[in-house]
Write an enzyme that holds these catalytic residues in place. Structure first.
Site: not given
Ligand code: MV4
Length: 447
Positions: A158, A165, A235, A291, A294
């Site tokens: 990663k 992703g 993702h 944050r 959603v």
């Protein structure tokens, strides 16, 4: 308390923040691009100011334009919503230099969590369980091969600055390591300007479970349980629920306390999400989001807490109104993300809404900036509505979701609504027996 705040965002999340502010007696300033002059957030705010042309790089992502808008309107604080500048440490630093309060964590916390190697190292030291893998960054192929031998294949490489992703590569065996390692590096470099990578054991069929945390910035913190967000496509989350169908009360209390204690120790301020992969009863930390997310409404529904109002309180230097002992789960909530996209290809389809009717009734919340006659501009994210349902238990929430979806009318464009009607016929969705790969496999087999 602030008299006036500016919302550096658009769409449903801008409305969400304006509503929270209004209930607190706080004035709101909307900012908008020229493409959004007729947008609902502009109409709903107390004041609105144009900050630039349609491309978000020149409007919603323009630090200079947004700071100017705050100075012109006399806004004392800025809520970033999600996306755009919400996790941009340089923006937070610039606000501080201009004497404007950022409604969110410090630039330093954003920076630490924005770099995944630093985030993992920090959380590991704070006692949060992590995926086995490399100690920090992996500088060369030789080290990568050694890590692979130590932890065993498959492994995942990663990019430390990665997201969505991108810069993530699977190596099933030693033979695949060289290619995966080089690709992850170059994707990190080209997408994020950072070629640093790390390696983890690849988990084959986990759930995505995230813990909602909230800190007062002064060593106090609580958790508000988990959300299961395993149903994703490329993702992008499409269906989220709380509580997680696989998590029991004892498990929740244990991992929740670990997360709350961790962010309390670092004096974290405001809302945060600690993301885990969950497999065979074990949690493995992957990332922390600094944050409001959603999908925060499913947590709000089951705890009866307004997370945005809490964010504003903490940013103003007031204590949180929530205490861990008072936080009790009531029922079950589900959110589906309605996008202006045509299934099965999920091609964006902006355009004019010729008829709009939002579902309603008990336990139904529709967060959307749509209205009759609105033209969805082609420049931004395709999310047009979040339908959140709440019921006494999971079957009741599912029945309510089906009922509410049946009431929804969005004419003139294609939306992802048919996908949800279809998903509500699936056993795995009805029983909650899914993992992060279920939706992609289902789409492959059914579309
Ligand atoms: C993983 C993983 C398996 N093992 N890490 C994807 C995006 C990034 N946020 C983390 N991701 C993953 N990390 C290890 N060690 C599988 C994924 C993953 C995934 C994670 C959450 C939700 C959907 C996903 C879809 C594919 C891969």
């Amino acid at each position: 308390m602030f008299k006036k705040i500016l919302i550096a965002n658009r769409g449903e999340i801008a409305l969400r923040v304006i509503r929270a502010a209004r209930e607190m007696g706080i004035g709101s300033v909307a900012v908008h691009s020229t493409a959004d002059a007729d947008a609902m957030h502009v109409r709903m705010a107390d004041e609105a100011i144009c900050i630039g042309p349609p491309p978000s790089t020149q409007s919603y992502l323009s630090v200079a334009a947004i700071i100017s808008a705050a100075e012109i309107t006399g806004a004392e604080a800025i809520h970033p919503g999600y996306g755009f500048l919400s996790e941009n440490a340089n923006f937070v630093q610039a606000l501080q230099d201009h004497g404007i309060t950022f409604i969110g964590p410090t630039a330093e916390h954003i920076r630490v969590m924005g770099d995944k190697i630093t985030a993992k190292d920090t959380m590991k030291k704070l006692g949060v369980p992590c995926v086995p893998g490399s100690e920090g960054g992996v500088p060369d192929l030789e080290t990568a091969l050694k890590v692979g031998k130590d932890i065993g294949y498959p492994v995942i490489i990663k990019a430390t600055a990665g997201g969505g992703g991108k810069g993530m590569k699977l190596a099933n065996s030693e033979a695949e390591m060289e290619n995966a390692f080089r690709t992850a590096r170059s994707e990190g470099k080209s997408n994020f300007g950072n070629d640093e990578v790390y390696i983890e054991k690849y988990l084959e069929r986990p759930r995505h479970i995230e813990i909602q945390v909230f800190g007062d910035g002064k060593g106090g913190a609580v958790h508000l349980g988990e959300r299961d967000c395993s149903l994703q496509r490329r993702h992008q989350k499409v269906f989220e629920e709380a509580p997680g169908p696989a998590i029991d009360e004892k498990t929740r209390a244990k991992i929740g306390k670990v997360c709350a204690d961790a962010i309390a120790t670092i004096n974290y301020a405001g809302a945060g999400t600690v993301e885990f992969l969950y497999e065979d009863g074990e949690f493995y930390f992957i990332e922390m989001n600094t944050r409001l997310q959603v999908e925060h409404p499913v947590t709000e529904a089951i705890f009866g807490v307004d997370l945005v109002q809490e964010q504003i309180n903490v940013a103003a230097g007031l204590p949180m109104s929530i205490k861990q002992d008072d936080l009790k789960i009531n029922g079950h909530a589900i959110e589906v993300r309605i996008n202006a996209e045509k299934v099965p290809q999920f091609t964006p389809c902006p355009g004019k809404i010729t008829q709009y009717h939002a579902p309603g009734g008990l336990g139904v919340r529709m967060d959307s900036a749509l209205y009759d006659g609105y033209s969805i501009p082609p420049y931004y994210d395709s999310l047009i509505a979040k339908l959140i349902v709440h019921g006494p238990d999971r079957p009741a929430a599912l029945a309510r979701l089906k009922r509410a979806l049946g009431e929804l009318i969005v004419d003139g464009i294609d939306t992802t609504t048919p996908l949800f009607h279809a998903l509500l016929e699936e056993d795995a969705v009805l029983t909650g027996d899914y993992n992060i790969h279920w939706l992609e496999k289902w789409l492959e087999a059914n579309t």
